[in-house]
Each structure stands twice: as structure tokens, then as C-alpha cells.
Design an enzyme around this catalytic site. Structure first.
Site, PDB file in Angstrom:
ATOM      1  N   GLN A  84       5.981   3.092  -3.258  1.00 18.64           N
ATOM      2  CA  GLN A  84       6.854   2.207  -4.016  1.00 18.64           C
ATOM      3  C   GLN A  84       6.198   0.849  -4.254  1.00 18.64           C
ATOM      4  OE1 GLN A  84       9.783   2.991  -5.316  1.00 18.64           O
ATOM      5  NE2 GLN A  84       9.871   5.030  -4.441  1.00 18.64           N
ATOM      6  N   THR A  90       0.807  -1.225   0.000  1.00 20.82           N
ATOM      7  CA  THR A  90       0.000   0.000   0.000  1.00 20.82           C
ATOM      8  C   THR A  90       0.842   1.277   0.000  1.00 20.82           C
ATOM      9  OG1 THR A  90      -0.199  -0.183   2.396  1.00 20.82           O
ATOM     10  CG2 THR A  90      -2.028  -1.059   1.107  1.00 20.82           C
ATOM     11  N   GLY A  91       2.159   1.146   0.126  1.00 22.09           N
ATOM     12  CA  GLY A  91       3.029   2.330   0.061  1.00 22.09           C
ATOM     13  C   GLY A  91       3.234   2.773  -1.380  1.00 22.09           C
ATOM     14  N   TYR A 115      21.242  -2.217 -15.003  1.00 22.88           N
ATOM     15  CA  TYR A 115      20.322  -1.974 -16.137  1.00 22.88           C
ATOM     16  C   TYR A 115      21.115  -1.530 -17.369  1.00 22.88           C
ATOM     17  CZ  TYR A 115      17.494  -1.018 -11.909  1.00 22.88           C
ATOM     18  OH  TYR A 115      16.951  -1.038 -10.669  1.00 22.88           O
ATOM     19  N   HIS A 169      26.831   3.809  -2.087  1.00 19.79           N
ATOM     20  CA  HIS A 169      26.405   2.597  -1.383  1.00 19.79           C
ATOM     21  C   HIS A 169      27.104   2.500  -0.030  1.00 19.79           C
ATOM     22  CE1 HIS A 169      25.227   0.251  -5.259  1.00 19.79           C
ATOM     23  NE2 HIS A 169      24.165   0.786  -4.695  1.00 19.79           N
ATOM     24  N   GLU A 222      15.981   0.039   1.363  1.00 19.08           N
ATOM     25  CA  GLU A 222      17.312   0.622   1.533  1.00 19.08           C
ATOM     26  C   GLU A 222      17.407   1.193   2.944  1.00 19.08           C
ATOM     27  OE1 GLU A 222      18.051   3.592  -1.432  1.00 19.08           O
ATOM     28  OE2 GLU A 222      20.043   4.070  -0.643  1.00 19.08           O
ATOM     29  N   GLU A 241      31.810  -3.718  -7.707  1.00 16.59           N
ATOM     30  CA  GLU A 241      32.220  -2.366  -7.364  1.00 16.59           C
ATOM     31  C   GLU A 241      33.179  -2.436  -6.189  1.00 16.59           C
ATOM     32  OE1 GLU A 241      28.281  -0.791  -6.641  1.00 16.59           O
ATOM     33  OE2 GLU A 241      28.549  -0.899  -4.487  1.00 16.59           O
TER      34      GLU A 241
END
Lengths: 289, 380
Positions: free
Chosen positions: A19, A16-17, A158, A247, A97, A208
Site C-alpha cells: 500500500q 516499502t509495503g 469520492y 465501519h 485500518e 453516517e
């Protein structure tokens, strides 16, 4: 380790948020079987015709969902993941996150105890191209094909997937490990899985700076644990030691975790190393034809 | 978030970690009074968030109140690695028999807290770890079982302690783990833990708290920004206050991207084509035009920046929003620095249309855009 396919029935925790709502729609567009959502206190409502329940157990009872994707804010993410695991969801994909690392440590330990596959946290999720997506990656980038992708980052993943698609290769299964210092999956576990996956002919490994997960993957490849072609790109050559590059996990500490150390290790293991992201797709094209 | 020694010790004291008598002073007079209160020989230690303060002259002994006052005056006037010293810790001087290292850290590979301990503690611990790793005792804490007395005693035994000393050290380890766990610490460290005739005392203290967990430690939030002093440059501090993920670099090409990995790759590609990035700025996911505008403005205002390269892969972040942000910021600043934009994904066509309308060029690939940015910076 359990990943996904077109049969996977997905429950969205935190549906329901903003995002949760947005990405539920994108996942359904892609073909993911999203059968239910969970937000405590919102049971009985609907989000774009997906029924919402108060608990994962109820969603499972009504719809037989077997995997969960979590969009719950950081403070509630540990409980949401524990709930999903106890209800038997596998895999559990944690998009959230900013989860405190202590919570992630507990989450991952419980997953190991129960034998649940946890993807993330702080991950774009995973996708089986052309079949099902549990994640937030843009749908149009992926096309069914033979390249498996493992990545610690999101948008760079991506970027490289788009190049792989443009080369006419397409992807099999792609997994974002997550950008946090502690995450549920590492490269080696996925390389083992890709070794056995008959649809995957080669792997793009996107790493990375920070930690030594890429070096360990290189060791695994070097001793023959993974025998299909690997093309890698490591971000962060221009990074400065001691600075966190976005990050939480992307930080060079002392001489450890540098891009050079990772590239050298992978090169030593026989992997192709791309100077720029597009090189990875070109190298794979050369190998796979 | 890195706590200063005296702040870490305040936490350690709450958990019963044995410490020497001490007092914090902001002025030489306070240091003199602190000596009088402690009543025995002391060391006066600069409170600063960077390593190497001892070698820089930031730790000095004092045997009288007047001496404490005069060394505090010297230290408070110093700068260590360009940082001002605002406080000193006046602490009783210990008679050292032996120095032990104890640490609790988050280990990425084992995905748990681990204990690190060594009888070869002191300033050379990193050298000990690198050259004689067998002198470092490591113990992985099972997150579901926790760290129990018998685990702690086992570590103390492996360090070579027996009887009462083993129990004392085990007890300190348990307390240190409680600090690490309850304070959400990425690093909790005592180096050295001094072995004296009367037992163990923590002579130094380090505590780095996980930024993601600060909502559970409201008492630290007020000091959050301040704690980055020394770690961040003034521009980085400014960015942090604006909630921008920004790292200052040495070059002349401003870089803005979305997502940490893509933004790092953008820096690397610029470097590959012979350019020098002036910064790293990650917009994160789902930035709106205001946030993007704020970021563009921040980078364009940097006098060192001769050209700006914006690289956005639209997912949650929309290309049209990115374009609006860039155009607004440029208008607001009335700036004419060259801008190169590479955008792909959600609402790409609309984004490009807006940019072209404002006279800003776009490229379809990161490689082309990077080369262009490098050339523009060289020509500027």
C-alpha cells in the site's frame, strides 16, 4: 490545526509495503512533495527514487519533512504515529485500518498534548485540490474549486466529490475523518478551520450512523459557529439497530446514532440534506452558482 | 467480542475483583455437584450472550443439590431469544443490602475511557441514566496519566461512600479499569455490584473486547466465531467465517459495494426508489477477483435475492477485477438472476467491456442503477 498545501514536505511511514509503495506513486503523480520514506531496517534503500530511512528523525534531518502519512500495519501504527509526532511531524495522517481503540486513545491524547493534528485512523486522508494529497483517494476525481468536504467514509466521499466536480464547482480542501469510533479530528474542528479558510465558500458534510458527531456539528452550526452554506448526506437510513455496518464506528446503539437523528439535527441548523449523494452537489451548485 | 458472564468472571477473578463462590455446569448433574461444592443456597444462571435472561426465566434460585439439578435441567432445556443454553453458572446467593452499577467504557466524544458509576444499580440502570442522569457519576480517564487510587477514591466518594467502603469500592474500580485496559475492552461492567454486610461482591459481569485487539488476546481467538451466536444470523455467521463484511436485511435486492459509507448509501438509495435491500456487503479496499467472486456467489445463493446490485467506486479496487469476479461467480453457479452493475474509476472501461461481453448491464450513476435494480426485483 495544521492541514496541507503544495509546500508540505511529506514522509511516508511504511513506504516499502504494498500500500505504501502504490500510494506514494499516486501522491507524487498528484504533485505531493513526498521527500522521504521510513521503514525500520530498510534505511538506505529507495522506493521509486524516494530515499528510505530507518527513523523519522533521520528523514527530517536530511529532507526537512514536516508531515507524515502512515501505512504501517495495525500492530505497529501507534509507535509509528508517536514517532512522527515526537519528530515534529504535523499533520500526521493515519491510513491504517484495524488499530485497537486503546492504541488510538493513547495516540490522540499524545497528539493533543503536543498540539499535533491527527487525521484518522482508518481514513482516506486529506487533499488540497490541485496542490497536494496525503491520502489514498483517486486523483482524477478532484478539481480545484470552492467546496470543502468533511467525511467519515472513503468511497462515499469520492462519490460526492465526483458529483461536486461534475457540477463544475471543484473542491478546496477535503478531509476524511476516519471510520473508527475514536479519531483525531471531528466535524467541529474542521468547520472552524473552513470558516476561516478564504478558499472555501461552502461545505459538504458527509456523515453516517453511529455516535453523535453529526448532531454536535449541527449544534455548532446552529449557534453560528459556521456561517457558510452546508449541504449534508447521511448514510445508513436503511441500517438495522445494533448491527455494525462495515465501519467499526457505524452502529446504532439504542435510539442514538440513527440517520434520522443526524438529518433532523442538521436540517434544524439550516443545512441542506441530500436524499441521495448527487443532491448534495446540486444544492451546492444552486447556492454557489 | 462479547464474553459470556462466566468467561468475564474468569477474567475478573484473575484481577482480584471480589466474586461469590461459583462453578460452571453443562449438565444438571454437574449443577448438583456444584451446589455441593459451594455448600450454601445458590442461584442458577443461564449463560447466554443476550440481555433479558432474568425476565425470560433464565435465573432461578436453588436451596438443595437436588433443586439445583432440577432447575439446571429446566434452564439447559430452554432457548432464550432463540439461543440454546449450553452452560449454567451456579453461584452462591447473596444477601443484598444495595446494588451499585460500575462500568468502564470507551467514549467516542471524549476520546478516552470513562468510568460510569451509580448507587442505583440493577436491572433498571438504563432508565436511571435516561430519567435521572444526576444519579450517574462520570469520570473521564486521562490516557496519559492513567487511573490512580485518588481518582478511584474520588469516584467512590461522589457515590456517597466514606471510610473503609470508599477504599473498597475505589480498589474495585482500579481493578475494573485494569481489566478494561489490559483486555482492550470496549465495555467492562459490573451490574449489580452487590453491597453486603461483608463488603462488595460482583454479582454479574460483562466484558466486550475490541475485535481489532484480538491479536493481543490469543486465548480468545478460538472462541471468536462462537461469541457471535445470538448477535449474528446463521447467514451472517457463515459470511463471518468467510471473512466477508455482511449484514442480513429483509428485502429481495442483494447489495454489494466497496467501502462502508458507499455501501450504506447504496442501500439507502434503493430504499428511496421503493426497493428493499436483502443485505449489506462491503468488499472493503483492494478486493481481488477471487474475493469479489466469493462475495457475489454468497449473495446470489441467497434464495430471497431476486436481483443483485453491485456498486463499485474503483480506487484500490479495480473495475476489471470486479467484472471478472461477477462473471466467474455467475458462471460457477449457472445463475440467471438479473445483475445491475455501477462502476466508476480505476480500469472502468475494461470492466464495462468484460461485463457487456457477458451480457451484464452497467450504469454510470448510482441513482440510475438503483432504479433499475428496484424494477428488476419487482419484475422477477
Amino acid at each position: 490545526m495544521k492541514l496541507i498545501n503544495k509546500e508540505t514536505k511529506v514522509v511516508v511511514q511504511g513506504i516499502t509495503g504494498t500500500q505504501g509503495r502504490f500510494h506514494t506513486a499516486r501522491m507524487k503523480e498528484y504533485g505531493t512533495k513526498v521527500v522521504a520514506g521510513v521503514t525500520p531496517g530498510r534505511g538506505g534503500q529507495e522506493v521509486d527514487s524516494t530515499p528510505v530511512y530507518d527513523t523519522v528523525a533521520e528523514a527530517k534531518e536530511k529532507h526537512g519533512c514536516d508531515a507524515s502519512i502512515i501505512f504501517v500495519p495495525a500492530g505497529g501504527a501507534l509507535d509509528a504515529a508517536l514517532e512522527a509526532m515526537e519528530a515534529g511531524m504535523d499533520p500526521v495522517v493515519v491510513i491504517t485500518e484495524g488499530i485497537p481503540v486503546r492504541d488510538t486513545i493513547e495516540l490522540v491524547a499524545r497528539a493533543r498534548q503536543l498540539g499535533t493534528t491527527v487525521v484518522g485512523p482508518n481514513t482516506p486522508g486529506l487533499i488540497k485540490a490541485g496542490e497536494s494529497k496525503m491520502g489514498i483517494m483517486p486523483n482524477q476525481v478532484f478539481k480545484r474549486g470552492s467546496v470543502g468536504i468533511i467525511s467519515r467514509s472513503g468511497t462515499l466521499f469520492y462519490e460526492i466529490a465526483a458529483h461536486v466536480t461534475n457540477q463544475g464547482l471543484g473542491e478546496s480542501t477535503c478531509v476524511g475523518l476516519g471510520g473508527d469510533p475514536v479519531v483525531g479530528l471531528d466535524y467541529i474542528e474542521l468547520l472552524k478551520w473552513f470558516q476561516k479558510d478564504s478558499e472555501t465558500k461552502a461545505v459538504a458534510l458527509i456523515g453516517e450512523i453511529g455516535g453523535d458527531a453529526e448532531e454536535k456539528a449541527a449544534d455548532f452550526i446552529a449557534v453560528g459557529g459556521f456561517t457558510k452554506p452546508v449541504a449534508a448526506y447521511i448514510a445508513g437510513r436503511a441500517a438495522i439497530p445494533g448491527k455494525r455496518m462495515g465501519h467499526a464506528g457505524a452502529i446504532i446503539q439504542g435510539s442514538a446514532g440513527t440517520a434520522d437523528s443526524k438529518m433532523n439535527a442538521l436540517r434544524g441548523a439550516g443545512a441542506f440534506i441530500g436524499e441521495q449523494p448527487v443532491d448534495v452537489a446540486k444544492a451546492l451548485k444552486k447556492v454557489l452558482g | 467480542m462479547k464474553l459470556l458472564e462466566y468467561e468475564a468472571k474468569e477474567v475478573f477473578r484473575r484481577y482480584g475483583v471480589p466474586l461469590g463462590a461459583s462453578a460452571v455446569a453443562s449438565t444438571p448433574e454437574e449443577a448438583r455437584d456444584a451446589f455441593t461444592k459451594i455448600g450454601k443456597p445458590v442461584v442458577v444462571k443461564a449463560q447466554v450472550g443476550v440481555g433479558g435472561r432474568g425476565k425470560a426465566g433464565g435465573i432461578k434460585p436453588a436451596d438443595t443439590p437436588e433443586q439445583a439439578q432440577s432447575v439446571a435441567k429446566q434452564i439447559l432445556a430452554m432457548r432464550i431469544k432463540d439461543l440454546p443454553i449450553r452452560k449454567v453458572l451456579v453461584e452462591e446467593r447473596l444477601t443484598i443490602q444495595h446494588e451499585v452499577y460500575l462500568g468502564v467504557i470507551v467514549d467516542r466524544a471524549s476520546r478516552c475511557f470513562i468510568i460510569l458509576a451509580s448507587r442505583e444499580g440493577g436491572v433498571n440502570i438504563e432508565e436511571v441514566a435516561a430519567k435521572t442522569p444526576e444519579k450517574i457519576v462520570k469520570y473521564n480517564i486521562d490516557p496519559l496519566r492513567g487511573f490512580r487510587s485518588y481518582h478511584a477514591n474520588g469516584v467512590a466518594k461522589r457515590l456517597g461512600y466514606n471510610g473503609k467502603k470508599m477504599q473498597q469500592l475505589g480498589d474495585i474500580l482500579m481493578k475494573l479499569y485494569r481489566v478494561a485496559y489490559e483486555m482492550d475492552a470496549e465495555l467492562t461492567e459490573i451490574n449489580p455490584l452487590v453491597e453486603t454486610a461483608d463488603g462488595f461482591i460482583a454479582a454479574d459481569a460483562r466484558l466486550n473486547v475490541d475485535n481489532n485487539a484480538l491479536y493481543r488476546h490469543k486465548e480468545l481467538e478460538a472462541k471468536f466465531l462462537e461469541s457471535f451466536e445470538g448477535e449474528l444470523t446463521p447467514r451472517e455467521m457463515e459470511a463471518r467465517a468467510m471473512d466477508l463484511t455482511y449484514v442480513e436485511l429483509n428485502g429481495d435486492i442483494g447489495i454489494i459495494g466497496n467501502g462502508a459509507g458507499l455501501t450504506m448509501a447504496t442501500l439507502d438509495t434503493v430504499m428511496l426508489y421503493g426497493g428493499h435491500a436483502g443485505n449489506f456487503l462491503d468488499l472493503g479496499g483492494g478486493a481481488n477477483p477471487e474475493r469479489i467472486g466469493k462475495a457475489v456467489e454468497f449473495v446470489l445463493k441467497d434464495n430471497r435475492v431476486k436481483a443483485l446490485f453491485v456498486n463499485v467506486l474503483g480506487g484500490i479496487t479495480r473495475c476489471d477485477d470486479t467484472a471478472k469476479g461477477i462473471i466467474d461467480a455467475r458462471k460457477k453457479l449457472n445463475d440467471t438472476k438479473p445483475i445491475v452493475v455501477r462502476m466508476m474509476g480505476t480500469n472502468e472501461e475494461e470492466g464495462k467491456r468484460l461485463l457487456h461481453g457477458a451480457g451484464i448491464e452497467t450504469d454510470d450513476t448510482m441513482e440510475e442503477a438503483a432504479q433499475k435494480a428496484v424494477n428488476l426485483a419487482k419484475g422477477a
